[in-house]
Design an enzyme around this catalytic site. Sequence first.
Site, mmCIF file in Angstrom:
data_model
loop_
_atom_site.group_PDB
_atom_site.id
_atom_site.type_symbol
_atom_site.label_atom_id
_atom_site.label_comp_id
_atom_site.label_asym_id
_atom_site.label_seq_id
_atom_site.Cartn_x
_atom_site.Cartn_y
_atom_site.Cartn_z
ATOM 1 N N ASP A 67 1.271 14.671 -0.200
ATOM 2 C CA ASP A 67 1.220 14.710 -1.659
ATOM 3 C C ASP A 67 -0.189 14.880 -2.194
ATOM 4 O O ASP A 67 -1.156 14.797 -1.451
ATOM 5 C CB ASP A 67 1.880 13.438 -2.238
ATOM 6 C CG ASP A 67 1.432 12.157 -1.529
ATOM 7 O OD1 ASP A 67 0.430 12.194 -0.802
ATOM 8 O OD2 ASP A 67 2.101 11.124 -1.701
ATOM 9 N N ASN A 136 7.174 -0.335 -4.273
ATOM 10 C CA ASN A 136 8.523 -0.140 -4.841
ATOM 11 C C ASN A 136 9.417 0.659 -3.883
ATOM 12 O O ASN A 136 10.482 1.121 -4.269
ATOM 13 C CB ASN A 136 8.428 0.565 -6.206
ATOM 14 C CG ASN A 136 7.763 1.942 -6.093
ATOM 15 O OD1 ASN A 136 7.439 2.398 -5.003
ATOM 16 N ND2 ASN A 136 7.575 2.590 -7.234
ATOM 17 N N HIS A 138 8.504 3.510 -2.410
ATOM 18 C CA HIS A 138 8.290 4.964 -2.401
ATOM 19 C C HIS A 138 7.697 5.429 -1.077
ATOM 20 O O HIS A 138 6.983 4.684 -0.393
ATOM 21 C CB HIS A 138 7.470 5.439 -3.612
ATOM 22 C CG HIS A 138 6.022 5.106 -3.603
ATOM 23 N ND1 HIS A 138 5.346 4.730 -4.744
ATOM 24 C CD2 HIS A 138 5.085 5.103 -2.630
ATOM 25 C CE1 HIS A 138 4.073 4.533 -4.458
ATOM 26 N NE2 HIS A 138 3.892 4.743 -3.177
ATOM 27 N N GLU A 143 9.536 8.314 -5.996
ATOM 28 C CA GLU A 143 9.722 7.019 -6.650
ATOM 29 C C GLU A 143 11.206 6.658 -6.690
ATOM 30 O O GLU A 143 12.067 7.532 -6.585
ATOM 31 C CB GLU A 143 9.184 7.099 -8.089
ATOM 32 C CG GLU A 143 7.713 7.490 -8.196
ATOM 33 C CD GLU A 143 6.753 6.335 -7.916
ATOM 34 O OE1 GLU A 143 7.129 5.391 -7.200
ATOM 35 O OE2 GLU A 143 5.622 6.389 -8.428
#
Length: 243
Positions: A67, A136, A138, A143
């Site tokens: 990313d 979280n 990810h 997400e």
Amino acid sequence: MKIIKTADYNEMSRKAANIIAAQMILKPNSVLGLATGSSPIGTYQELVKKNVAGDIDFSDITTVNLDEYRGLPRDNDQSYYYFMNDNLFNHVNIDKERTHVPNGMVADADKECGDYEALIKELGGVDLQLLGLGHNGHIGFNEPSEEFDKVTHCVDLQESTIEANKRFFASIDDVPRQAYTMGIGTIMAAKKILVVVSGADKAEIVKKAFTGPVTPHVPASILQMHPDVTVVCDAAAYSKIEA
Ligand code: F6R
């Protein structure tokens, strides 16, 4: 899924680097999928040591990163392009032409993401994908959401991710709000996956992601469905699984 528990971050980094080194020795022209963030820094340091010692060779290795922040120039020291050069590529005998990070400065998101996905296919896919795990759940910048995103795409970062990443920027306002990321499908297509996780703050999400139900609300939980995943996890991050 294999979970390897280590005493601490340093042992996690050595074990993860050994797994990547084994891949490179067995297939010297491997395509490695790489990650940024705090978790793999020690792994990269160990890989640099092995390269300097002559135990691993990057000359035929190709890399594709997971990313990149959208809108951050490559010479910004918080770009993932910069991170990879700084933490790994500048210190090993890799051909930089073979290192790939999505280009956050290409404004046309569909074009950049489509080109990146096509590049991975042209390279024959990823042999080993290294991942960190977000608080979280990810992976990459995928997400939590209602469904798994399949291919490389542009995402709006969630508040919790912006909050977690602000430590690297002068202020929270400087954290980019969007990123280009490989999709869950792109990640799951890798032949092998290696996840590095450390710290007590990750203990809850480690338990949820790797022992809980598979759901897009915890993106990393999909890794339970992959046939060849190794998680190298320090004792603190593993602690809720044992509890
Ligand atoms: C990094 C990435 C992210 C991180 C995750 C964990 O390229 O894609 O998913 O792996 O946010 O970050 P750290 O390791 O800093 O806790």
